[in-house]
Design a protein around this motif. Structure first.
Motif, PDB file in Angstrom:
ATOM      1  N   MET A 209       0.826  -1.186   0.000  1.00 31.42           N
ATOM      2  CA  MET A 209       0.000   0.000   0.000  1.00 31.42           C
ATOM      3  C   MET A 209       0.873   1.254   0.000  1.00 31.42           C
ATOM      4  N   GLU A 210       1.878   1.214   0.850  1.00 31.64           N
ATOM      5  CA  GLU A 210       2.783   2.359   0.941  1.00 31.64           C
ATOM      6  C   GLU A 210       3.466   2.621  -0.406  1.00 31.64           C
ATOM      7  N   LYS A 211       3.912   1.577  -1.053  1.00 29.42           N
ATOM      8  CA  LYS A 211       4.580   1.713  -2.354  1.00 29.42           C
ATOM      9  C   LYS A 211       3.663   2.386  -3.372  1.00 29.42           C
ATOM     10  N   PHE A 212       2.404   1.989  -3.410  1.00 30.93           N
ATOM     11  CA  PHE A 212       1.452   2.575  -4.356  1.00 30.93           C
ATOM     12  C   PHE A 212       1.159   4.032  -4.008  1.00 30.93           C
ATOM     13  N   ALA A 213       1.088   4.340  -2.721  1.00 27.16           N
ATOM     14  CA  ALA A 213       0.851   5.725  -2.302  1.00 27.16           C
ATOM     15  C   ALA A 213       2.038   6.607  -2.674  1.00 27.16           C
ATOM     16  N   ARG A 214       3.237   6.109  -2.471  1.00 29.09           N
ATOM     17  CA  ARG A 214       4.435   6.892  -2.827  1.00 29.09           C
ATOM     18  C   ARG A 214       4.489   7.131  -4.334  1.00 29.09           C
ATOM     19  N   HIS A 215       4.144   6.129  -5.098  1.00 28.41           N
ATOM     20  CA  HIS A 215       4.126   6.283  -6.554  1.00 28.41           C
ATOM     21  C   HIS A 215       3.066   7.322  -6.966  1.00 28.41           C
ATOM     22  N   ALA A 216       1.920   7.306  -6.305  1.00 29.07           N
ATOM     23  CA  ALA A 216       0.843   8.242  -6.635  1.00 29.07           C
ATOM     24  C   ALA A 216       1.260   9.686  -6.383  1.00 29.07           C
ATOM     25  N   LEU A 217       2.158   9.899  -5.431  1.00 29.80           N
ATOM     26  CA  LEU A 217       2.622  11.258  -5.139  1.00 29.80           C
ATOM     27  C   LEU A 217       3.251  11.917  -6.352  1.00 29.80           C
ATOM     28  N   THR A 218       3.813  11.123  -7.240  1.00 33.59           N
ATOM     29  CA  THR A 218       4.465  11.681  -8.426  1.00 33.59           C
ATOM     30  C   THR A 218       3.468  11.993  -9.540  1.00 33.59           C
ATOM     31  N   ALA A 219       2.248  11.473  -9.437  1.00 32.83           N
ATOM     32  CA  ALA A 219       1.311  11.612 -10.553  1.00 32.83           C
ATOM     33  C   ALA A 219      -0.037  12.213 -10.182  1.00 32.83           C
ATOM     34  N   VAL A 220      -0.348  12.280  -8.895  1.00 34.31           N
ATOM     35  CA  VAL A 220      -1.680  12.696  -8.455  1.00 34.31           C
ATOM     36  C   VAL A 220      -1.558  13.898  -7.521  1.00 34.31           C
ATOM     37  N   ALA A 221      -2.393  14.891  -7.743  1.00 38.36           N
ATOM     38  CA  ALA A 221      -2.317  16.108  -6.928  1.00 38.36           C
ATOM     39  C   ALA A 221      -3.266  16.092  -5.730  1.00 38.36           C
ATOM     40  N   ASP A 222      -4.255  15.203  -5.733  1.00 35.21           N
ATOM     41  CA  ASP A 222      -5.275  15.211  -4.690  1.00 35.21           C
ATOM     42  C   ASP A 222      -5.666  13.781  -4.347  1.00 35.21           C
ATOM     43  N   ALA A 223      -5.681  13.467  -3.051  1.00 34.27           N
ATOM     44  CA  ALA A 223      -6.012  12.106  -2.601  1.00 34.27           C
ATOM     45  C   ALA A 223      -7.395  11.672  -3.073  1.00 34.27           C
ATOM     46  N   ARG A 224      -8.322  12.622  -3.206  1.00 32.64           N
ATOM     47  CA  ARG A 224      -9.688  12.257  -3.619  1.00 32.64           C
ATOM     48  C   ARG A 224      -9.734  11.689  -5.028  1.00 32.64           C
ATOM     49  N   SER A 225      -8.715  11.952  -5.820  1.00 33.64           N
ATOM     50  CA  SER A 225      -8.713  11.426  -7.188  1.00 33.64           C
ATOM     51  C   SER A 225      -8.131  10.011  -7.260  1.00 33.64           C
ATOM     52  N   LEU A 226      -7.615   9.521  -6.137  1.00 37.56           N
ATOM     53  CA  LEU A 226      -7.096   8.151  -6.103  1.00 37.56           C
ATOM     54  C   LEU A 226      -8.249   7.158  -6.036  1.00 37.56           C
ATOM     55  N   THR A 227      -8.234   6.207  -6.935  1.00 40.86           N
ATOM     56  CA  THR A 227      -9.266   5.177  -6.931  1.00 40.86           C
ATOM     57  C   THR A 227      -8.624   3.803  -7.040  1.00 40.86           C
ATOM     58  N   VAL A 228      -9.320   2.818  -6.531  1.00 40.08           N
ATOM     59  CA  VAL A 228      -8.897   1.424  -6.654  1.00 40.08           C
ATOM     60  C   VAL A 228     -10.061   0.678  -7.284  1.00 40.08           C
ATOM     61  N   GLY A 229      -9.808   0.126  -8.445  1.00 40.69           N
ATOM     62  CA  GLY A 229     -10.815  -0.684  -9.120  1.00 40.69           C
ATOM     63  C   GLY A 229     -10.313  -2.101  -9.253  1.00 40.69           C
ATOM     64  N   ARG A 230     -11.191  -2.978  -9.669  1.00 40.29           N
ATOM     65  CA  ARG A 230     -10.827  -4.390  -9.805  1.00 40.29           C
ATOM     66  C   ARG A 230      -9.790  -4.626 -10.899  1.00 40.29           C
ATOM     67  N   GLU A 231      -9.585  -3.666 -11.775  1.00 41.28           N
ATOM     68  CA  GLU A 231      -8.584  -3.801 -12.833  1.00 41.28           C
ATOM     69  C   GLU A 231      -7.276  -3.080 -12.504  1.00 41.28           C
ATOM     70  N   SER A 232      -7.214  -2.452 -11.332  1.00 48.17           N
ATOM     71  CA  SER A 232      -6.016  -1.684 -10.970  1.00 48.17           C
ATOM     72  C   SER A 232      -4.877  -2.603 -10.542  1.00 48.17           C
ATOM     73  N   ASP A 233      -3.670  -2.080 -10.672  1.00 46.03           N
ATOM     74  CA  ASP A 233      -2.483  -2.835 -10.250  1.00 46.03           C
ATOM     75  C   ASP A 233      -2.516  -3.137  -8.754  1.00 46.03           C
ATOM     76  N   LEU A 234      -2.999  -2.185  -7.969  1.00 44.77           N
ATOM     77  CA  LEU A 234      -3.070  -2.388  -6.524  1.00 44.77           C
ATOM     78  C   LEU A 234      -4.021  -3.530  -6.189  1.00 44.77           C
ATOM     79  N   PHE A 235      -5.194  -3.540  -6.802  1.00 49.37           N
ATOM     80  CA  PHE A 235      -6.147  -4.628  -6.542  1.00 49.37           C
ATOM     81  C   PHE A 235      -5.530  -5.968  -6.928  1.00 49.37           C
ATOM     82  N   ARG A 236      -4.899  -6.019  -8.081  1.00 49.78           N
ATOM     83  CA  ARG A 236      -4.284  -7.282  -8.529  1.00 49.78           C
ATOM     84  C   ARG A 236      -3.217  -7.753  -7.535  1.00 49.78           C
TER      85      ARG A 236
END
Length: 96
Positions: free
Chosen positions: A1-28
């Motif tokens: 989880m931490e790894k995905f959050a750190r990666h998101a910091l480089t690409a996402v400006a707002d936590a509310r735009s973070l989503t996890v779907g059944r096709e996401s790398d995190l879900f897999r």
């Protein structure tokens, strides 16, 4: 989880735009870890909690809270409030 959050910091400006779907790398990654043989249909609630957890990690890291050795404790307190009972079919399923 931490790894995905750190990666998101480089690409996402707002936590509310973070989503996890059944096709996401995190879900897999989570599904492979916890449901190796795909024995179970992953409940929608699991996906919701994974998304909330990702957001909690993202916010904590973006605020620099990860400099404190016990920074994850606050996140775990939030997550544990989202716990639900383990379904009976999970308890009776043979492991291994």
């Amino acid at each position: 989880m931490e790894k995905f959050a750190r990666h998101a910091l480089t690409a996402v400006a707002d936590a509310r735009s973070l989503t996890v779907g059944r096709e996401s790398d995190l879900f897999r990654a989570l599904n492979v870890h916890y449901n190796k043989n795909n024995d179970f249909q992953v409940p929608d609630r699991f996906v919701e909690v994974a998304e909330l957890t990702l957001r909690e990690f993202y916010v904590a890291i973006s605020m620099g809270k990860d400099r404190d050795p016990s920074w994850k404790k606050a996140i775990y307190k939030v997550i544990c409030k989202l716990d639900s009972d383990v379904p009976a079919e999970f308890k009776s399923h043979p492991s291994g």
